[in-house]
Design an enzyme around this catalytic site. Sequence first.
Site, mmCIF file in Angstrom:
data_model
loop_
_atom_site.group_PDB
_atom_site.id
_atom_site.type_symbol
_atom_site.label_atom_id
_atom_site.label_comp_id
_atom_site.label_asym_id
_atom_site.label_seq_id
_atom_site.Cartn_x
_atom_site.Cartn_y
_atom_site.Cartn_z
ATOM 1 N N ASP A 199 40.151 51.287 12.010
ATOM 2 C CA ASP A 199 38.717 51.330 12.319
ATOM 3 C C ASP A 199 38.423 51.911 13.697
ATOM 4 O O ASP A 199 37.276 52.212 14.006
ATOM 5 C CB ASP A 199 38.139 49.904 12.227
ATOM 6 C CG ASP A 199 36.639 49.858 12.467
ATOM 7 O OD1 ASP A 199 35.910 50.692 11.902
ATOM 8 O OD2 ASP A 199 36.188 48.986 13.236
ATOM 9 N N GLN A 206 35.134 55.932 5.785
ATOM 10 C CA GLN A 206 34.187 55.118 6.546
ATOM 11 C C GLN A 206 32.885 55.881 6.755
ATOM 12 O O GLN A 206 32.903 57.086 7.025
ATOM 13 C CB GLN A 206 34.757 54.741 7.913
ATOM 14 C CG GLN A 206 33.843 53.852 8.741
ATOM 15 C CD GLN A 206 34.467 53.458 10.076
ATOM 16 O OE1 GLN A 206 34.227 54.088 11.086
ATOM 17 N NE2 GLN A 206 35.282 52.412 10.055
ATOM 18 N N SER A 259 30.205 50.847 12.816
ATOM 19 C CA SER A 259 30.746 50.980 11.466
ATOM 20 C C SER A 259 29.782 50.331 10.475
ATOM 21 O O SER A 259 29.310 49.215 10.715
ATOM 22 C CB SER A 259 32.119 50.297 11.367
ATOM 23 O OG SER A 259 33.033 50.857 12.286
#
Length: 288
Positions: A203, A277, A227
Amino acid sequence: MAGSAAELTSLLELEELEVDLFRGTQARTERQRVFGGQVAAQAVVAATRSVDGEFVLHSLHSYFLRPGDPAVPIVYDVERIRDGRSFSTRRVSARQHGRPIYYMTANFQIPEPGLEHQDRMPDVVPPEQGMPLVELARERGPEAAEHWEREWSALDIRHVGITGRGIPDDPAHPAQARLWIKVDGAVSDDPTMQAAAFTYASDLTLLGAALVPHGIHIASPRLMPASLDHTIWFHKPFRADEWWLYDQFSPFAGGARGLALARVFTQSGELVATVAQEGLIRLRDRDR
């Protein structure tokens, strides 16, 4: 965040409150909100603890709903959606202050043989020739480098190139970024800990690929990044504490959001995971 591999391992060791209910500790941090990779990694551990050992995590799909509070623990509630002969499915809700901050659906499979093919690994320099990300942070000033070392020293990240700098310009793919990454230290041989450690690291840099064509760094004060969702497909077992190439690219940005994808290769060239993502990349001052 985790300043060492030992701190990262400790962060992933959840407390079991009762069946399918877990509590995760927080890392020391100067951040105002919990790092999304931490929540996702702890959710991986919670979900995996609820399945039989013969099942292996092969995919996770998740949404970040609210900013996490780094001052209080996170509770992970696992729901057993399905237990089949070949696949098992779990849903995890991460909660703070009585509200969900994150949802994950995770799928597990008993390994079996099948048809195989994969993309070829791109030609890149070895990790030893990549530039440590802390050195890139140092270009923004000593404070940025010190902040990086305090927050992210659990990871060794080597910059290989971005589009136009280390990766040839390609009008068909204007947003590319490649990094070698590994946990900087030993992680348990437990496959759950390896998968969770990778989830944590996955991430950190991915959304930055969406900013490559725009010349904006993810830490720029002009930018409001976050995110929104995160997906991982685990193709083969691999170790997060050994070098893996994060071949990141962004096919689209618009509407204050950026979409980033990544292929994950081991040093031997095996494609072991794919990551996707979408994140918020809102400019604080749209007139600048």
